[in-house]
Design a protein around this motif. Structure first.
Motif, PDB file in Angstrom:
ATOM      1  N   LEU A   1      56.456  84.477  37.153  1.00  0.00           N
ATOM      2  CA  LEU A   1      55.215  83.845  36.703  1.00  0.00           C
ATOM      3  C   LEU A   1      54.748  84.453  35.383  1.00  0.00           C
ATOM      4  O   LEU A   1      54.263  83.737  34.502  1.00  0.00           O
ATOM      5  CB  LEU A   1      54.132  84.001  37.766  1.00  0.00           C
ATOM      6  CG  LEU A   1      54.194  83.066  38.969  1.00  0.00           C
ATOM      7  CD1 LEU A   1      53.097  83.413  39.964  1.00  0.00           C
ATOM      8  CD2 LEU A   1      54.070  81.612  38.539  1.00  0.00           C
ATOM      9  N   ALA A   2      54.887  85.770  35.253  1.00  0.00           N
ATOM     10  CA  ALA A   2      54.466  86.428  34.017  1.00  0.00           C
ATOM     11  C   ALA A   2      55.271  85.912  32.827  1.00  0.00           C
ATOM     12  O   ALA A   2      54.705  85.576  31.776  1.00  0.00           O
ATOM     13  CB  ALA A   2      54.610  87.940  34.149  1.00  0.00           C
TER      14      ALA A   2
ATOM     15  N   LEU B   1      48.644  85.220  38.329  1.00  0.00           N
ATOM     16  CA  LEU B   1      49.100  85.984  39.489  1.00  0.00           C
ATOM     17  C   LEU B   1      47.998  86.092  40.537  1.00  0.00           C
ATOM     18  O   LEU B   1      48.245  85.942  41.740  1.00  0.00           O
ATOM     19  CB  LEU B   1      49.542  87.385  39.044  1.00  0.00           C
ATOM     20  CG  LEU B   1      50.812  87.459  38.189  1.00  0.00           C
ATOM     21  CD1 LEU B   1      51.036  88.878  37.715  1.00  0.00           C
ATOM     22  CD2 LEU B   1      52.017  86.974  38.972  1.00  0.00           C
ATOM     23  N   ALA B   2      46.768  86.375  40.086  1.00  0.00           N
ATOM     24  CA  ALA B   2      45.652  86.506  41.018  1.00  0.00           C
ATOM     25  C   ALA B   2      45.394  85.196  41.760  1.00  0.00           C
ATOM     26  O   ALA B   2      45.144  85.187  42.974  1.00  0.00           O
ATOM     27  CB  ALA B   2      44.403  86.960  40.269  1.00  0.00           C
ATOM     28  N   GLU B   3      45.442  84.089  41.041  1.00  0.00           N
ATOM     29  CA  GLU B   3      45.209  82.790  41.681  1.00  0.00           C
ATOM     30  C   GLU B   3      46.342  82.430  42.641  1.00  0.00           C
ATOM     31  O   GLU B   3      46.113  81.799  43.676  1.00  0.00           O
ATOM     32  CB  GLU B   3      45.038  81.713  40.616  1.00  0.00           C
ATOM     33  CG  GLU B   3      43.757  81.878  39.795  1.00  0.00           C
ATOM     34  CD  GLU B   3      43.573  80.779  38.761  1.00  0.00           C
ATOM     35  OE1 GLU B   3      44.484  79.936  38.639  1.00  0.00           O
ATOM     36  OE2 GLU B   3      42.536  80.769  38.086  1.00  0.00           O
TER      37      GLU B   3
ATOM     38  N   GLY C   1      49.193  91.933  46.926  1.00  0.00           N
ATOM     39  CA  GLY C   1      49.753  93.206  46.493  1.00  0.00           C
ATOM     40  C   GLY C   1      50.881  93.091  45.500  1.00  0.00           C
ATOM     41  O   GLY C   1      51.351  94.097  44.974  1.00  0.00           O
ATOM     42  N   MET C   2      51.327  91.863  45.191  1.00  0.00           N
ATOM     43  CA  MET C   2      52.409  91.731  44.219  1.00  0.00           C
ATOM     44  C   MET C   2      51.865  92.020  42.810  1.00  0.00           C
ATOM     45  O   MET C   2      50.676  91.865  42.527  1.00  0.00           O
ATOM     46  CB  MET C   2      53.028  90.336  44.266  1.00  0.00           C
ATOM     47  CG  MET C   2      52.193  89.231  43.643  1.00  0.00           C
ATOM     48  SD  MET C   2      53.116  87.672  43.570  1.00  0.00           S
ATOM     49  CE  MET C   2      51.909  86.598  42.789  1.00  0.00           C
ATOM     50  N   GLY C   3      52.727  92.454  41.943  1.00  0.00           N
ATOM     51  CA  GLY C   3      52.345  92.729  40.558  1.00  0.00           C
ATOM     52  C   GLY C   3      53.588  92.859  39.708  1.00  0.00           C
ATOM     53  O   GLY C   3      54.718  92.735  40.203  1.00  0.00           O
TER      54      GLY C   3
END
Length: 412
Positions: free
Chosen positions: A47-48, A80-82, A92-94
């Motif tokens: 996504l990033a 990512l937050a959405e 918790g993913m990042g």
């Protein structure tokens, strides 16, 4: 003919899936190293990259490119937050992100996490980014040496990432000079954590072709066991405006369709174990964790040894007067500290900036409304409304006001 830029990603010898992603375009080059379990890391890094790739275009100035790159990373963080909001099983993913946009003889660089950007110039390899890790903080504060950091038990703890932790994470952004003959290496810690910098320089020197250099660097990591995913991009600089030698190249999880795992397929979430990218093979290589940046946690860890020494020197002869003075001083200092903090919450149905902290001291609150905006909490999207109602911490007043501005932009 020598190829100027190339990218590749390898799952490594231990992990079952590749949570790294990379993009090598005409002007934009970026690496992302995801975390968050079997599916979360894949989704986060992919996504990033997808959120950032749209700025692979010419810019008038490097400053314009730097601003666009920073905004793209913040947009990726929001994405990512959405995604976590819509798919709670991914909580918790990042991902780390390190990349740059080339604008003539300048590079606009942005960085968060522990992926790295190196510059190879005149036979010397120089690390151009600083790791956002706990041990790097210890090195910066003089608590340990760089050599000690390499074997520190908390060497893999990340303090900053993109993800569902902060609405507006701090991103390192700078403009660097480059010149013909320079070679730039972007990599995940699957390379930098296992291959010495001297050896990286030797392989760059031995392989002038970017594709061959990338292959040699990944092979070297595999020769060292490569328990982590490894992604490498090599970019050479000549007199042309860009460094691309062909069509944009996407590698790693971003090169495949996104796949979300249902809640019944995921293992139950566990508390963070202060491990992100293990530097040695582990029993279950899919378990990845990170610790979001916390000044309180960092201060506690840094002061750990100092408090032990102080406690050993304290004797009963200090007396009640000194103890009382210390208690009073601590209370005063603690209160002053709370008033240096800010957060965004709700006041009278409006989004507001609060000075202080959310907690109280018995019946006494430790915060007050500093500024009440014109934003009605009911006008926000469900995701933003929930974040504000839960309160959003800010490092200082300018950041708190910038959060208000971003929420206002959402309504415009």
């Amino acid at each position: 003919m020598t190829t100027l830029s190339a990218a590749a990603s390898h799952v490594g010898k231990v992990r079952a899936n590749n949570q790294d992603s990379g993009y090598a375009g005409e002007h934009l080059f970026v690496v992302a190293d995801g975390m968050g379990g079997h599916a979360g890391g894949d989704v986060a890094s992919a996504l990033a990259i997808q959120s950032i790739a749209h700025i692979d275009r010419p810019f008038d100035t490097a400053s314009d490119a730097a601003a666009a790159l920073r905004d793209a990373l913040l947009e990726a963080n929001q994405e990512l937050a959405e995604t976590v909001f819509e798919h709670p099983e991914l909580a918790g993913m990042g991902t780390t992100v390190s990349g740059f946009v080339r604008v003539g003889d300048r590079l606009a660089l942005a960085h968060i996490g522990d992926s790295r950007v190196y510059r190879w110039r005149d036979g010397t390899l120089t690390q151009m980014t600083k790791d956002h890790t706990f041990v790097q903080r210890l090195v910066d504060s003089g608590r340990i040496t760089a050599e000690e950091a390499a074997v520190h038990p908390r060497r893999s703890v990340l303090m900053r990432v993109l993800g569902d932790v902060e609405l507006s994470p701090e991103i390192d952004v700078e403009v660097l000079e480059t010149r013909p003959g320079d070679r730039w290496v972007l990599c995940s810690d699957g390379l930098s954590g296992f291959v010495e910098e001297d050896r990286i320089g030797e392989l760059l020197d031995e392989n002038p072709d970017a594709g061959a250099a990338v292959e040699a660097l990944i092979d070297e990591s595999l020769d060292h066991g490569a328990p982590d995913n490894v992604t490498v991009i090599v970019v050479g600089v000549d007199d042309t405006p860009s460094s691309s030698a062909g069509l944009p190249q996407t590698v790693g999880s971003a090169s495949r369709p996104l796949s979300y795992v249902s809640p019944t397929q995921r293992r139950s979430a566990r508390l963070p174990a202060l491990l992100l990218h293990p530097l040695t093979p582990v029993t279950d290589p899919e378990d990845e964790y990170f610790e979001p940046e916390s000044e309180e946690l960092l201060a506690e860890l840094l002061a750990e040894n100092k408090r032990r020494k102080v406690r050993r020197r304290i004797t009963w002869s200090v007396g009640l007067v000194l103890i009382a003075s210390l208690i009073v001083g601590a209370l005063v200092a603690g209160y002053q500290w709370t008033q240096s903090r800010y957060f965004v919450g709700v006041s009278n149905g409006q989004v507001a900036v609060f000075q202080g902290v959310q907690q109280g001291f018995g019946p006494f609150p430790l915060s007050s409304v500093y500024f009440e905006s014109d934003i009605d909490i009911d006008d926000l999207s469900p995701f933003s409304r929930e974040r504000v109602e839960s309160t959003i911490n800010a490092r200082d007043l300018p950041e708190a006001l910038s959060i208000i501005d971003r929420l206002q932009d959402e309504l415009d």
